[in-house]
Design an enzyme around this catalytic site. Sequence first.
Site, mmCIF file in Angstrom:
data_model
loop_
_atom_site.group_PDB
_atom_site.id
_atom_site.type_symbol
_atom_site.label_atom_id
_atom_site.label_comp_id
_atom_site.label_asym_id
_atom_site.label_seq_id
_atom_site.Cartn_x
_atom_site.Cartn_y
_atom_site.Cartn_z
ATOM 1 N N ASN A 1 -1.936 0.296 6.799
ATOM 2 C CA ASN A 1 -1.434 -0.969 7.329
ATOM 3 C C ASN A 1 -0.592 -1.771 6.331
ATOM 4 O O ASN A 1 -0.548 -2.995 6.390
ATOM 5 C CB ASN A 1 -2.586 -1.803 7.904
ATOM 6 C CG ASN A 1 -3.627 -2.158 6.866
ATOM 7 O OD1 ASN A 1 -3.510 -1.776 5.707
ATOM 8 N ND2 ASN A 1 -4.638 -2.900 7.277
ATOM 9 N N PHE B 1 -15.320 4.093 7.125
ATOM 10 C CA PHE B 1 -13.951 4.427 6.736
ATOM 11 C C PHE B 1 -13.720 4.367 5.216
ATOM 12 O O PHE B 1 -12.594 4.570 4.753
ATOM 13 C CB PHE B 1 -12.949 3.510 7.443
ATOM 14 C CG PHE B 1 -13.145 2.028 7.191
ATOM 15 C CD1 PHE B 1 -12.660 1.419 6.051
ATOM 16 C CD2 PHE B 1 -13.817 1.240 8.114
ATOM 17 C CE1 PHE B 1 -12.823 0.062 5.819
ATOM 18 C CE2 PHE B 1 -14.004 -0.125 7.890
ATOM 19 C CZ PHE B 1 -13.505 -0.714 6.740
ATOM 20 N N GLU C 1 -9.392 -10.321 -7.825
ATOM 21 C CA GLU C 1 -8.452 -9.220 -7.579
ATOM 22 C C GLU C 1 -7.225 -9.315 -8.491
ATOM 23 O O GLU C 1 -6.697 -8.288 -8.929
ATOM 24 C CB GLU C 1 -8.052 -9.211 -6.098
ATOM 25 C CG GLU C 1 -9.234 -8.843 -5.193
ATOM 26 C CD GLU C 1 -8.911 -8.958 -3.710
ATOM 27 O OE1 GLU C 1 -7.775 -9.341 -3.353
ATOM 28 O OE2 GLU C 1 -9.813 -8.659 -2.909
ATOM 29 N N LYS D 1 0.825 -1.216 0.000
ATOM 30 C CA LYS D 1 0.000 0.000 0.000
ATOM 31 C C LYS D 1 0.865 1.275 0.000
ATOM 32 O O LYS D 1 2.073 1.219 0.283
ATOM 33 C CB LYS D 1 -0.928 -0.037 1.216
ATOM 34 C CG LYS D 1 -1.958 -1.174 1.165
ATOM 35 C CD LYS D 1 -2.927 -1.093 2.348
ATOM 36 C CE LYS D 1 -3.977 -2.193 2.291
ATOM 37 N NZ LYS D 1 -4.955 -2.092 3.415
ATOM 38 N N THR E 1 -5.587 -6.853 10.803
ATOM 39 C CA THR E 1 -5.795 -5.563 10.137
ATOM 40 C C THR E 1 -5.122 -4.430 10.905
ATOM 41 O O THR E 1 -4.476 -3.560 10.313
ATOM 42 C CB THR E 1 -7.303 -5.281 10.010
ATOM 43 O OG1 THR E 1 -7.932 -6.398 9.370
ATOM 44 C CG2 THR E 1 -7.567 -4.023 9.203
ATOM 45 N N ARG F 1 -2.514 -14.528 4.458
ATOM 46 C CA ARG F 1 -3.263 -13.874 5.544
ATOM 47 C C ARG F 1 -2.509 -14.045 6.869
ATOM 48 O O ARG F 1 -2.416 -13.118 7.670
ATOM 49 C CB ARG F 1 -4.679 -14.446 5.663
ATOM 50 C CG ARG F 1 -5.614 -14.148 4.495
ATOM 51 C CD ARG F 1 -5.923 -12.694 4.278
ATOM 52 N NE ARG F 1 -6.480 -12.028 5.429
ATOM 53 C CZ ARG F 1 -7.006 -10.791 5.390
ATOM 54 N NH1 ARG F 1 -7.030 -10.112 4.232
ATOM 55 N NH2 ARG F 1 -7.480 -10.228 6.462
ATOM 56 N N HIS G 1 -2.173 -5.357 1.532
ATOM 57 C CA HIS G 1 -3.470 -6.014 1.319
ATOM 58 C C HIS G 1 -3.222 -7.484 1.007
ATOM 59 O O HIS G 1 -2.197 -7.824 0.424
ATOM 60 C CB HIS G 1 -4.197 -5.368 0.131
ATOM 61 C CG HIS G 1 -5.364 -6.169 -0.359
ATOM 62 N ND1 HIS G 1 -6.610 -6.081 0.210
ATOM 63 C CD2 HIS G 1 -5.464 -7.111 -1.351
ATOM 64 C CE1 HIS G 1 -7.441 -6.910 -0.417
ATOM 65 N NE2 HIS G 1 -6.763 -7.547 -1.360
ATOM 66 N N ARG H 1 2.434 -6.701 9.002
ATOM 67 C CA ARG H 1 1.812 -5.507 9.581
ATOM 68 C C ARG H 1 2.436 -5.137 10.929
ATOM 69 O O ARG H 1 2.582 -3.947 11.236
ATOM 70 C CB ARG H 1 0.300 -5.717 9.683
ATOM 71 C CG ARG H 1 -0.380 -5.561 8.311
ATOM 72 C CD ARG H 1 -1.798 -5.999 8.308
ATOM 73 N NE ARG H 1 -2.513 -5.574 7.084
ATOM 74 C CZ ARG H 1 -3.688 -6.040 6.719
ATOM 75 N NH1 ARG H 1 -4.309 -6.959 7.466
ATOM 76 N NH2 ARG H 1 -4.268 -5.614 5.623
ATOM 77 N N TYR I 1 -12.330 -1.618 -3.492
ATOM 78 C CA TYR I 1 -12.837 -1.736 -2.119
ATOM 79 C C TYR I 1 -14.356 -1.554 -2.043
ATOM 80 O O TYR I 1 -14.889 -1.204 -0.979
ATOM 81 C CB TYR I 1 -12.129 -0.733 -1.203
ATOM 82 C CG TYR I 1 -10.743 -1.187 -0.775
ATOM 83 C CD1 TYR I 1 -10.578 -2.309 0.041
ATOM 84 C CD2 TYR I 1 -9.599 -0.511 -1.171
ATOM 85 C CE1 TYR I 1 -9.319 -2.731 0.447
ATOM 86 C CE2 TYR I 1 -8.331 -0.925 -0.770
ATOM 87 C CZ TYR I 1 -8.209 -2.043 0.045
ATOM 88 O OH TYR I 1 -6.960 -2.466 0.461
HETATM 89 P P1 GDP Z 1 -8.009 -6.606 5.766
HETATM 90 O O1 GDP Z 1 -8.632 -7.772 5.019
HETATM 91 O O2 GDP Z 1 -7.217 -7.041 6.979
HETATM 92 O O3 GDP Z 1 -7.194 -5.700 4.864
HETATM 93 O O4 GDP Z 1 -9.191 -5.719 6.377
HETATM 94 P P2 GDP Z 1 -10.620 -5.274 5.803
HETATM 95 O O5 GDP Z 1 -10.960 -6.016 4.534
HETATM 96 O O6 GDP Z 1 -11.593 -5.371 6.928
HETATM 97 O O7 GDP Z 1 -10.446 -3.718 5.479
HETATM 98 C C1 GDP Z 1 -9.829 -3.280 4.297
HETATM 99 C C2 GDP Z 1 -8.886 -2.161 4.635
HETATM 100 O O8 GDP Z 1 -9.646 -1.044 5.132
HETATM 101 C C3 GDP Z 1 -7.891 -2.455 5.758
HETATM 102 O O9 GDP Z 1 -6.762 -3.162 5.337
HETATM 103 C C4 GDP Z 1 -7.549 -1.051 6.245
HETATM 104 O O10 GDP Z 1 -6.619 -0.399 5.356
HETATM 105 C C5 GDP Z 1 -8.908 -0.363 6.143
HETATM 106 N N1 GDP Z 1 -9.666 -0.447 7.387
HETATM 107 C C6 GDP Z 1 -10.252 -1.554 7.930
HETATM 108 N N2 GDP Z 1 -10.881 -1.253 9.084
HETATM 109 C C7 GDP Z 1 -10.711 0.070 9.280
HETATM 110 C C8 GDP Z 1 -11.128 0.978 10.302
HETATM 111 O O11 GDP Z 1 -11.795 0.601 11.281
HETATM 112 N N3 GDP Z 1 -10.755 2.284 10.154
HETATM 113 C C9 GDP Z 1 -10.022 2.720 9.090
HETATM 114 N N4 GDP Z 1 -9.708 4.035 9.026
HETATM 115 N N5 GDP Z 1 -9.609 1.903 8.109
HETATM 116 C C10 GDP Z 1 -9.925 0.582 8.204
#
Ligand code: GDP
Length: 142
Positions: free
Chosen positions: A114, A59, A128, A11, A93, A87, A117, A104, A51
Amino acid sequence: MAGNYTLTIIKPDAFGSGKAGKIIAHLEQQGFRILASRVMHLTQAQAGEFYAVHRERPFYGSLVSFMTSGSCMPIVLEKADAVASLRTAIGATDPAQADAGTVRKLYAESKERNAIHASDSDENAAREARFFFAESEILAAR
Ligand code: GDP
């Protein structure tokens, strides 16, 4: 091919602060092999579509803004049981919750910024990977 590959993105936080090489080395040491990769700067439309599953989340706007804030590096990675293995390698996350030694924990700044992805299912890995690469680009390295 299903089950043997996944899609990662280094990222903009990690790419912009010069951590791409360290993250790729970390993943290669864990047995991942690069099948396809490029450096690109996502448009708002591309980040929004990638996304889209999070469209209703509070968010979403901030995430799209972050993902378009600089260059990133989508990569198709090959390994047995690639989705689950990546993963585990990237960690939770929120880096504050991530296990020691995960990407991470080592390189992420915050729950949003973070570093990386990773696809969360074989179905999403296929979708994807095709979001960023033609099938011929992925197959060329196999
Ligand atoms: P991942 O699969 O671990 O990447 O998590 P998710 O699919 O739930 O979320 C996608 C991305 O959105 C994450 O990698 C973060 O960059 C962002 N994100 C997820 N949860 C939050 C949150 O609670 N707040 C904010 N600001 N960003 C978030």
